[in-house]
Design an enzyme around this catalytic site. Sequence first.
Site, short mmCIF file in Angstrom:
data_model
loop_
_atom_site.label_atom_id
_atom_site.label_comp_id
_atom_site.label_asym_id
_atom_site.label_seq_id
_atom_site.Cartn_x
_atom_site.Cartn_y
_atom_site.Cartn_z
N HIS A 168 17.92 33.45 -0.37
CA HIS A 168 18.23 33.62 1.05
C HIS A 168 19.70 33.92 1.29
CE1 HIS A 168 14.40 31.19 2.27
NE2 HIS A 168 14.13 32.43 1.89
N ALA A 213 16.56 13.19 -4.02
CA ALA A 213 16.92 13.94 -5.24
C ALA A 213 18.09 13.30 -5.97
CB ALA A 213 17.28 15.38 -4.85
C1 BV8 Z 1 9.82 37.61 4.97
C2 BV8 Z 1 18.79 31.63 5.51
C3 BV8 Z 1 8.72 39.66 4.71
C4 BV8 Z 1 19.43 31.74 6.88
C5 BV8 Z 1 16.44 31.08 5.90
C6 BV8 Z 1 6.64 36.71 11.61
C7 BV8 Z 1 7.50 37.78 11.42
C8 BV8 Z 1 8.22 37.95 10.25
C9 BV8 Z 1 8.06 37.05 9.22
C10 BV8 Z 1 7.23 35.98 9.45
C11 BV8 Z 1 6.50 35.82 10.59
N1 BV8 Z 1 5.76 34.68 10.47
C12 BV8 Z 1 5.99 34.13 9.27
C13 BV8 Z 1 6.87 34.91 8.64
C14 BV8 Z 1 7.43 34.71 7.37
C15 BV8 Z 1 8.73 33.89 7.57
C16 BV8 Z 1 8.35 32.44 7.56
O1 BV8 Z 1 8.00 31.93 6.52
N2 BV8 Z 1 8.41 31.78 8.72
C17 BV8 Z 1 8.04 30.37 8.78
C18 BV8 Z 1 8.87 29.68 9.83
C19 BV8 Z 1 6.56 30.29 9.06
N3 BV8 Z 1 9.56 34.25 6.46
C20 BV8 Z 1 10.45 35.23 6.60
O2 BV8 Z 1 10.70 35.81 7.62
C21 BV8 Z 1 11.12 35.64 5.28
N4 BV8 Z 1 11.02 37.05 5.11
O3 BV8 Z 1 8.77 37.02 5.01
O4 BV8 Z 1 9.93 38.96 4.78
C22 BV8 Z 1 8.35 40.04 6.12
C23 BV8 Z 1 9.26 40.76 6.85
C24 BV8 Z 1 8.88 41.18 8.12
C25 BV8 Z 1 7.62 40.86 8.64
C26 BV8 Z 1 6.73 40.07 7.89
C27 BV8 Z 1 7.10 39.66 6.63
C28 BV8 Z 1 12.59 35.27 5.32
C29 BV8 Z 1 12.74 33.78 5.41
C30 BV8 Z 1 14.20 33.38 5.18
C31 BV8 Z 1 14.80 32.82 6.44
N5 BV8 Z 1 16.15 32.32 6.14
N6 BV8 Z 1 17.68 30.68 5.56
C32 BV8 Z 1 20.09 30.46 7.32
O5 BV8 Z 1 20.03 29.43 6.60
O6 BV8 Z 1 20.71 30.50 8.41
S1 BV8 Z 1 15.21 29.95 6.01
C33 BV8 Z 1 15.85 28.39 5.92
O7 BV8 Z 1 14.85 27.51 6.42
C34 BV8 Z 1 16.10 27.88 4.51
O8 BV8 Z 1 16.65 28.85 3.68
C35 BV8 Z 1 14.74 27.42 4.04
O9 BV8 Z 1 14.02 28.46 3.49
C36 BV8 Z 1 14.11 26.98 5.33
C37 BV8 Z 1 14.17 25.49 5.49
O10 BV8 Z 1 13.25 24.98 4.57
P1 BV8 Z 1 13.68 23.84 3.54
O11 BV8 Z 1 14.80 24.35 2.71
O12 BV8 Z 1 12.44 23.42 2.88
O13 BV8 Z 1 14.28 22.70 4.44
P2 BV8 Z 1 13.53 21.77 5.51
O14 BV8 Z 1 14.58 21.24 6.40
O15 BV8 Z 1 12.36 22.50 6.08
O16 BV8 Z 1 12.94 20.59 4.63
C38 BV8 Z 1 13.81 19.73 3.94
C39 BV8 Z 1 12.99 18.96 2.93
O17 BV8 Z 1 13.87 18.12 2.19
C40 BV8 Z 1 11.94 18.04 3.55
O18 BV8 Z 1 10.73 18.17 2.84
C41 BV8 Z 1 12.52 16.64 3.36
O19 BV8 Z 1 11.51 15.67 3.18
C42 BV8 Z 1 13.31 16.83 2.09
N7 BV8 Z 1 14.42 15.89 1.89
C43 BV8 Z 1 15.15 15.24 2.83
N8 BV8 Z 1 16.09 14.48 2.21
C44 BV8 Z 1 15.95 14.68 0.87
C45 BV8 Z 1 14.89 15.58 0.66
N9 BV8 Z 1 14.49 15.98 -0.56
C46 BV8 Z 1 15.16 15.47 -1.62
N10 BV8 Z 1 16.19 14.61 -1.51
C47 BV8 Z 1 16.61 14.19 -0.29
N11 BV8 Z 1 17.64 13.32 -0.19
#
Ligand code: BV8
Length: 255
Positions: free
Chosen positions: A123, A234
């Site tokens: 990303h 982690a």
């Molecule tokens: C794509 C960078 C092809 C920027 C990020 C409609 C139109 C277009 C696309 C879509 C659509 N619907 C769905 C999609 C696909 C979309 C998607 O998946 N959406 C989701 C919301 C459903 N994906 C995309 O758009 C991707 N591109 O598909 O291209 C395409 C293109 C056009 C049309 C169709 C398809 C691009 C996705 C990348 C977005 N950029 N980041 C920035 O950061 O500003 S995403 C960003 O959020 C992160 O990078 C990461 O990926 C995501 C967050 O997720 P996590 O990292 O898992 O973090 P989260 O907070 O959710 O969870 C934390 C976890 O840690 C928890 O489980 C928690 O329990 C745990 N935790 C807490 N403490 C600890 C711990 N674990 C261990 N130790 C601890 N101490």
Amino acid sequence: MPDRNTMIDGCARALGEAKVLVVSTGAGISKESGIPTFRDAPNALWANYDPEQLATETGFRRDPALVWRWYADRRQMISAAKPNAGHTAIADLERLIECVVVITQNIDDLHRKAGSSDLIEVHGNIFRFKCFDNHHPVQSLPRDDDVPPRCHCGSHIRPDVVWFGEMLPEDEIDRAYAALQRCEVVLVVGTSGTVHPAAGFAAVAKDAGARVIEVNPEHTPITGHADFFLQGPAGEVLPQLVRSLRSHRKPGTHS
Ligand code: BV8
């Protein structure tokens, strides 16, 4: 249900047999470095903004200054953060396993700072920049007063990160899938498994025959596919895993 030490021992044995390990990380691994995850309540300043609205081309076109300031605030917070024991444990695995590939969704550069050498940032990276219209790489930010600053071509400058709706960088995603297809174990750490295609990485590895280890304080959509689920932070679990792997190592082998 086996206790955590028995599970860690089982994971260490699986890691001890692996030649190729993929570590797939999300925001959770940086939580103990003081960087809020996307599921944490955002800090008060940005409480009324949704990352899925700001981290998009539409959001930037609508209000480039707002999106620029959001990233500038995050960059400032991330600059003060240090790799934690989880990042360091992952870097340590490189001395115990022949090939360790880290695929991260995070843009905070902390795996690189911790010393991981085979790193795939699917990303992007918040400390890299490019121009919005033509993706010209921007080595250093111009000192003009524009917010956001402008590229030599006149286009606004943006962070070199992947926004929602944008394709992931081809080279990185190709490298990621190649590693997932050839690894014996995939270690999934700190991701809610909600953003695609990264959410599917563990399943790709499992379909190719790998064993799946998940480290997370909570259950996620990946937990059901995991061969081992180590429930906990982690920064606590990963050092335990490395210590157990070291104790399994035969002297003189890859260490
Ligand atoms: C794509 C960078 C092809 C920027 C990020 C409609 C139109 C277009 C696309 C879509 C659509 N619907 C769905 C999609 C696909 C979309 C998607 O998946 N959406 C989701 C919301 C459903 N994906 C995309 O758009 C991707 N591109 O598909 O291209 C395409 C293109 C056009 C049309 C169709 C398809 C691009 C996705 C990348 C977005 N950029 N980041 C920035 O950061 O500003 S995403 C960003 O959020 C992160 O990078 C990461 O990926 C995501 C967050 O997720 P996590 O990292 O898992 O973090 P989260 O907070 O959710 O969870 C934390 C976890 O840690 C928890 O489980 C928690 O329990 C745990 N935790 C807490 N403490 C600890 C711990 N674990 C261990 N130790 C601890 N101490």
